[in-house]
Design an enzyme around this catalytic site. Structure first.
Site, PDB file in Angstrom:
ATOM      1  N   SER A   1       0.850  -1.191   0.000  1.00 55.28           N
ATOM      2  CA  SER A   1       0.000   0.000   0.000  1.00 55.28           C
ATOM      3  C   SER A   1       0.884   1.240   0.000  1.00 55.28           C
ATOM      4  O   SER A   1       2.115   1.150   0.003  1.00 55.28           O
ATOM      5  CB  SER A   1      -0.916   0.013   1.228  1.00 55.28           C
ATOM      6  OG  SER A   1      -0.141   0.096   2.424  1.00 55.28           O
ATOM      7  N   LYS A   2       0.254   2.410   0.031  1.00 56.74           N
ATOM      8  CA  LYS A   2       0.997   3.674  -0.038  1.00 56.74           C
ATOM      9  C   LYS A   2       1.970   3.832   1.120  1.00 56.74           C
ATOM     10  O   LYS A   2       2.978   4.516   0.997  1.00 56.74           O
ATOM     11  CB  LYS A   2       0.016   4.846  -0.062  1.00 56.74           C
ATOM     12  CG  LYS A   2      -0.803   4.932  -1.344  1.00 56.74           C
ATOM     13  CD  LYS A   2      -1.756   6.109  -1.304  1.00 56.74           C
ATOM     14  CE  LYS A   2      -2.573   6.188  -2.590  1.00 56.74           C
ATOM     15  NZ  LYS A   2      -3.535   7.315  -2.562  1.00 56.74           N
ATOM     16  N   ARG A   3       1.663   3.213   2.258  1.00 57.75           N
ATOM     17  CA  ARG A   3       2.558   3.378   3.407  1.00 57.75           C
ATOM     18  C   ARG A   3       3.908   2.696   3.179  1.00 57.75           C
ATOM     19  O   ARG A   3       4.856   2.929   3.932  1.00 57.75           O
ATOM     20  CB  ARG A   3       1.899   2.840   4.675  1.00 57.75           C
ATOM     21  CG  ARG A   3       1.585   1.362   4.648  1.00 57.75           C
ATOM     22  CD  ARG A   3       0.732   0.978   5.855  1.00 57.75           C
ATOM     23  NE  ARG A   3       0.297  -0.398   5.785  1.00 57.75           N
ATOM     24  CZ  ARG A   3       1.029  -1.427   6.189  1.00 57.75           C
ATOM     25  NH1 ARG A   3       2.239  -1.216   6.683  1.00 57.75           N
ATOM     26  NH2 ARG A   3       0.563  -2.653   6.110  1.00 57.75           N
ATOM     27  N   HIS A   4       3.992   1.855   2.143  1.00 53.74           N
ATOM     28  CA  HIS A   4       5.267   1.215   1.818  1.00 53.74           C
ATOM     29  C   HIS A   4       6.113   2.070   0.875  1.00 53.74           C
ATOM     30  O   HIS A   4       7.194   1.661   0.457  1.00 53.74           O
ATOM     31  CB  HIS A   4       5.021  -0.157   1.173  1.00 53.74           C
ATOM     32  CG  HIS A   4       4.427  -1.158   2.113  1.00 53.74           C
ATOM     33  ND1 HIS A   4       3.095  -1.477   2.115  1.00 53.74           N
ATOM     34  CD2 HIS A   4       4.997  -1.896   3.103  1.00 53.74           C
ATOM     35  CE1 HIS A   4       2.857  -2.400   3.050  1.00 53.74           C
ATOM     36  NE2 HIS A   4       3.994  -2.658   3.660  1.00 53.74           N
ATOM     37  N   GLY A   5       5.616   3.255   0.532  1.00 54.93           N
ATOM     38  CA  GLY A   5       6.344   4.117  -0.405  1.00 54.93           C
ATOM     39  C   GLY A   5       5.663   4.115  -1.756  1.00 54.93           C
ATOM     40  O   GLY A   5       4.447   3.928  -1.866  1.00 54.93           O
TER      41      GLY A   5
END
Length: 590
Positions: A338-342
């Site tokens: 997801s976006k939290r992984h970059g």
């Protein structure tokens, strides 16, 4: 038409004859009769293997003068075109795969991998087709801007489609026609249950600990009552009549055999909403059939949709395609990416300076391997080696460091003339020169040190700068000059060669300058009695102000090609700093 078709075998001619009868019957009787005609005509066991693909391909002709893909066209108007398509119907045709994004956001890593696997399957065959379909029935969330972004990302990756894009939002009449067909055959029915009634039934099921599903109130309703409500214009949906006792089994090419007890799993599900908008699974099933999709390759999260789609396809008289459901892509914390992984969208990777060839290489290995230790592939080799049989069903882990390494290898494979225009926008946005001479040197200098193209401005700026004073304060630098009793005389020799012109001046011909610089370094070594690390490290320190970095002559050539306002420290200014740092007398003007 049959005479034009010909045929080399009895079974071939028989199939062609059936095809021609079907075409003629459509012209006189109408498109709704051809399927039953075909199913009653083809009885020979020797033709059984031909019947399913024949049915699927002839279904494309069910609307005379219209494309099965998207609205009116004259695709089948000519006898020659009809002949080619009917001939193809006599045997299992080439692979037809599709990528079907929903335009509700950017193209992310998972979607890009799905598109890539489908594209590679199509490209393995000369006649393979990669179909692009836009599943935009979610009117509230779908946007044309998102669609354009997804298409642009596919083109950047090099995943060019053969047919499409076809938008489900423009195919409403086709879906309504198919609902009518299902109602006429007894596989669907209008449902007049209100939202309040459905919610009450759902809550009652939950309270009993049962799986909430439609209770079938209108499944076998009195036809007169149904007609009365229809005549009154009462709002209604259309539901699919899930067959009792039906077990649906597929041989998933990644996950193996998967089975569902349809009645136990589903209630009668909606095909067409009361607003007239078809539901997702119905559109997908219809489109896969009419577009002649032979293999559906998609994400694991769609596996549960397969039951509904297979039921619909069978009820419409179509042979379901093969299925392959790809595993999830996880972050390194083993959670869904997801976006939290970059960065997760293709647009982000493009903006950060990843090459499309690197993305193709890396994404292909997220869940597939040919069984070797090879990690860098030309795209043509990936197409040649890829098979669904080698796709693993366990989740793949996205590793940004590995992607950057793959990207660095792809950057190193580029010719200088290919790399220069790729780094140009990154240098330009950083306020650096972008003229031809500067770009050429910058590309060669940065090529071996970049992981992504966005690294180029930093590498270039470092080469133009001259942090000698700061570097001399480091322990690493002190080990070079403090323990060397002859270092002061070496510094004097270098300064003398710079000011006398013995050290060659950078030229536009970088290769020639590098050769001249190498000769000078060798001569300097002989003059000062130094060689190897004792020669090269002091030269690097004095001329670049750093202990490491790109090749020294490349940095000096870049500085010579730079504009005065680009942050460059000239060779003259560097010489002055050397004199000051080592307490040498300033140079005197003639």
């Amino acid at each position: 038409l049959f005479c034009l078709m010909g045929g080399s075998s009895r079974s071939h001619r028989a199939v062609l004859a059936v095809a021609c009868v079907a075409v003629v019957s459509m012209a006189f009787v109408g498109s709704r009769t051809y399927a039953s005609l075909l199913s009653s005509s083809v009885r020979s066991p020797s033709l059984a293997r031909n019947q399913a693909p024949l049915m699927r391909r002839l279904s494309l002709l069910r609307r005379p003068g219209a494309s099965p893909l998207d609205g009116p066209c004259n695709a089948y108007a000519s006898v020659a075109g009809m002949r080619r398509r009917l001939a193809a119907a006599a045997e299992e045709g080439p692979v037809r795969v599709r990528f079907a994004p929903s335009p509700t956001g950017s193209l992310h890593v998972g979607g890009a991998r799905t598109a890539l696997y489908n594209w590679m399957m199509a490209r393995k065959e000369d006649e393979g087709k990669f179909v692009l379909r836009v599943e935009d029935t979610d009117v509230a969330r779908s946007t044309r801007e998102s669609e354009e972004s997804v298409l642009a990302d596919l083109e950047w990756l090099g995943l060019k489609w053969d047919e499409g894009p076809f938008r489900q939002s423009e195919r409403g009449e086709i879906y309504k026609e198919m609902v009518e067909k299902l109602v006429a055959s007894g596989h669907a029915y209008p449902c007049f249950s209100t939202e309040e009634e459905l919610e009450a039934a759902k809550q009652a099921a939950i309270e009993k600990g049962e799986n909430p599903k439609y209770d079938g109130k209108w499944r076998d309703a009195d036809p007169e009552l149904v007609k009365q409500k229809m005549d009154n214009g009462e709002p209604h949906t259309y539901r699919f009549k899930v067959p009792k006792g039906e077990v649906v089994t597929i041989q998933d090419k990644v996950r193996g055999q998967v089975s569902w007890d349809a009645e136990a799993t589903l209630g009668d599900f909606i095909l067409l909403r009361s607003t007239g908008v078809p539901v997702y699974n119905f559109c997908v099933a219809v489109d896969d059939a009419l577009m002649g999709i032979s293999t559906v390759v998609r994400a694991e999260e769609h596996l549960t949709n397969t039951l509904r789609q297979v039921l619909i396809l069978k009820a419409l008289g179509y042979t379901p395609p093969e299925y392959a459901h790809l595993s999830l892509i996880l972050g390194q914390d083993k959670q869904k990416l997801s976006k939290r992984h970059g960065a997760t969208s293709v647009t982000q990777f493009k903006e950060e300076g990843f090459l499309p060839e690197a993305m193709i290489n890396y994404l292909s290995l997220l869940g597939w391997n040919e069984g070797t230790e090879q990690e860098i592939y030309p795209t043509a080799d990936l197409i040649d080696k890829f098979t669904l049989e080698r796709v693993i069903k366990s989740p793949a882990v996205f590793d940004m460091d590995k992607l950057k390494w793959v990207n660095s290898q792809k950057i190193r494979e580029l010719e200088e003339k290919e790399l220069a225009p790729l780094i140009q926008p990154f240098l330009e946005s950083a306020g650096l020169p972008t003229d031809e001479a500067f770009l050429s040197i910058a590309a060669k200098m940065a090529q071996q040190r970049m992981e992504v193209l966005a690294d180029a401005p930093t590498i270039v700026k470092d080469a133009l700068a001259y942090p000698l004073s700061a570097t001399l304060e480091t322990d690493a630098a002190k080990k070079i000059y403090e323990a060397d009793e002859e270092f002061s005389s070496f510094v004097a020799a270098v300064v003398e060669d710079i000011e006398s012109g013995a050290m060659p001046s950078p030229s536009a011909d970088l290769a020639a300058y590098e050769a001249d610089f190498k000769k000078w370094t060798k001569a300097l070594g002989k003059k000062t009695g130094r060689k190897g690390k004792g020669l090269f490290m002091p030269v690097r320190l004095l001329l670049t102000g750093r202990m490491q970095g790109p090749e020294v002559p490349q940095q000096l050539a870049l500085g010579a090609a730079a504009q005065a306002d680009s942050g460059v420290v000239s060779l003259e200014a560097r010489t002055a700093q050397i004199r000051e740092a080592f307490k040498m007398e300033p140079a005197h003007s003639a």
